[in-house]
Motif scaffolding. Structure first.
Motif, PDB file in Angstrom:
ATOM      1  N   PRO A 165      85.653 -26.578 117.459  1.00 35.42           N
ATOM      2  CA  PRO A 165      85.484 -26.905 118.583  1.00 35.42           C
ATOM      3  C   PRO A 165      86.476 -27.629 119.620  1.00 35.42           C
ATOM      4  CG  PRO A 165      83.278 -26.367 117.323  1.00 35.42           C
ATOM      5  CD  PRO A 165      84.809 -26.649 116.479  1.00 35.42           C
ATOM      6  N   LEU A 167      86.969 -31.392 121.342  1.00 36.15           N
ATOM      7  CA  LEU A 167      85.992 -32.747 122.068  1.00 36.15           C
ATOM      8  C   LEU A 167      87.091 -33.141 122.742  1.00 36.15           C
ATOM      9  CD1 LEU A 167      83.264 -34.672 122.162  1.00 36.15           C
ATOM     10  CD2 LEU A 167      84.202 -35.324 120.484  1.00 36.15           C
ATOM     11  N   ARG A 169      87.067 -37.126 124.837  1.00 39.09           N
ATOM     12  CA  ARG A 169      86.071 -38.233 125.185  1.00 39.09           C
ATOM     13  C   ARG A 169      86.313 -38.529 126.949  1.00 39.09           C
ATOM     14  NH1 ARG A 169      82.096 -38.525 121.540  1.00 39.09           N
ATOM     15  NH2 ARG A 169      82.609 -38.529 119.213  1.00 39.09           N
ATOM     16  N   LEU A 177      87.564 -30.253 116.101  1.00 38.41           N
ATOM     17  CA  LEU A 177      86.585 -30.523 114.866  1.00 38.41           C
ATOM     18  C   LEU A 177      87.072 -29.742 113.433  1.00 38.41           C
ATOM     19  CD1 LEU A 177      83.574 -31.418 117.270  1.00 38.41           C
ATOM     20  CD2 LEU A 177      84.902 -32.652 116.589  1.00 38.41           C
ATOM     21  N   VAL A 197      78.544 -34.581 116.168  1.00 33.60           N
ATOM     22  CA  VAL A 197      79.192 -35.441 116.968  1.00 33.60           C
ATOM     23  C   VAL A 197      77.815 -35.942 117.901  1.00 33.60           C
ATOM     24  CG1 VAL A 197      79.663 -33.475 117.865  1.00 33.60           C
ATOM     25  CG2 VAL A 197      80.857 -35.218 118.224  1.00 33.60           C
ATOM     26  N   LEU A 199      77.871 -37.342 121.820  1.00 30.59           N
ATOM     27  CA  LEU A 199      77.619 -36.599 123.452  1.00 30.59           C
ATOM     28  C   LEU A 199      77.375 -38.762 124.208  1.00 30.59           C
ATOM     29  CD1 LEU A 199      77.893 -33.002 123.320  1.00 30.59           C
ATOM     30  CD2 LEU A 199      79.625 -34.722 122.644  1.00 30.59           C
ATOM     31  N   ASP A 203      81.448 -37.272 128.838  1.00 29.18           N
ATOM     32  CA  ASP A 203      82.503 -36.440 127.172  1.00 29.18           C
ATOM     33  C   ASP A 203      82.376 -35.122 127.736  1.00 29.18           C
ATOM     34  OD1 ASP A 203      83.202 -38.280 125.637  1.00 29.18           O
ATOM     35  OD2 ASP A 203      81.751 -38.652 124.274  1.00 29.18           O
ATOM     36  N   LEU A 205      82.330 -30.904 125.315  1.00 25.19           N
ATOM     37  CA  LEU A 205      83.331 -30.291 123.729  1.00 25.19           C
ATOM     38  C   LEU A 205      82.633 -28.611 124.535  1.00 25.19           C
ATOM     39  CD1 LEU A 205      82.313 -30.303 121.045  1.00 25.19           C
ATOM     40  CD2 LEU A 205      80.114 -29.520 120.978  1.00 25.19           C
ATOM     41  N   ALA A 285      83.378 -38.886 116.264  1.00 21.73           N
ATOM     42  CA  ALA A 285      82.634 -38.599 116.831  1.00 21.73           C
ATOM     43  C   ALA A 285      82.004 -40.062 117.207  1.00 21.73           C
ATOM     44  CB  ALA A 285      81.763 -38.047 116.227  1.00 21.73           C
TER      45      ALA A 285
END
Length: 292
Positions: A165, A167, A169, A177, A197, A199, A203, A205, A285
């Motif tokens: 995945p 992520l 920010r 990840l 993680v 969030l 954020d 994902l 994270a």
């Protein structure tokens, strides 16, 4: 001589008649197969969630695309009470009917296990035992399971060989990840470590299958960088818009048929309490929270 000509004409008529009969039979067969595939496609579509979880603190959206009438990609959400749900994104090996058959079994088992498994790692271990028991090595599958606490902004996940995945920010940092285990169905006794993680508001994902990044133009794949570009450009928008932009970008990029692909976007809207403890931290994270 006249009898011979008459027999030749009869033979020609019979040959044409038999050929036409075979063509009609073949057409009926193709029509029946097409009808069955349309019915299978409808069944598979009905097994997808009719809606994503609707939550005040988390925006969710998802889409899947199959290259054949039925495919081997899917996503699912099982709401487990409160503001929590379990997410699955899967990619079965191969295409068409064989992949769809593997997928159907995995879908059913996921919905059952999501209500009982203590965490996503245990859920994947149970599903791996099922596929290994088939003793058909070609029936393997990449699958990511995540327990999402929308109120707390915590995503605890285990990955069985699905693409990592991504992520993004709120402040623009990018994280892949990469925590993962073996594909389901490859080896008995495989263990799937739990990662987590946190969030923060803003954020994003993205959980996806490799059909997204492997779409090709002139032999050049769409790749992670193109995904990041889309996310950076549209991060302020809704999750559904992000899914639509990613799908549109990959369609515009590819100069050939697309592979099966699935995209799920989770966008945190509000800051929650600290997430539940358990598992290792994923990527950055645990870094500082972006400002409100």
């Amino acid at each position: 001589r006249e009898e011979s000509r008459a027999l030749e004409q009869l033979a020609q008529l019979l040959a044409v008649g038999l050929e036409n009969l075979e063509l009609k039979r073949a057409a009926r067969g193709r029509g029946a197969l097409a009808k069955e595939m349309r019915e299978a496609q409808a069944v598979q579509a009905r097994r997808l969630p009719r809606r994503t979880p609707v939550l005040p603190s988390l925006d969710c959206a998802a889409a899947t695309l199959a290259t054949d009438a039925v495919g081997g990609d899917y996503y699912d959400f099982v709401e487990t009470g409160g503001r929590e749900f379990t997410l699955a994104v899967g990619d079965a090996a191969g295409h068409g009917v064989p992949a769809a058959l593997v997928l159907a079994g995995v879908q059913s088992r996921f919905r059952d296990e999501a209500q009982r498994a203590r965490h996503p790692g245990e859920l994947l271990e149970a599903m791996n035992r099922d596929l290994v028991a088939l003793d058909q090595p070609e029936h393997f599958m990449g699958l990511l399971c995540a327990r999402v606490d929308a109120a707390g902004g915590t995503v605890r996940f285990a990955n069985a060989g699905l693409t990592p995945p991504l992520l993004r920010r709120r402040d623009g940092r990018h994280t892949e990840l990469t925590e993962s285990g073996l594909l389901l169905g490859v080896q008995a006794g495989s263990v799937y470590p739990l990662a987590s993680v946190e969030l923060e508001p803003g954020d994003v994902l993205v959980v996806y299958t490799d059909g997204l990044t492997e779409a090709s133009r002139g032999g050049v794949p769409f790749g992670d960088e193109q995904v990041w570009t889309v996310l950076d450009r549209h991060a302020h928008r809704r999750a559904a818009d992000l899914v639509e932009e990613l799908m549109g970008a990959v369609r515009a990029w590819a100069d050939g048929p697309l592979d099966d692909l699935t995209v799920v976007v989770l966008k945190q809207l509000a800051r929650g309490r600290a997430g539940a403890q358990g598992g290792s931290s994923a990527g950055d994270a645990g870094g500082p929270s972006p400002p409100d």
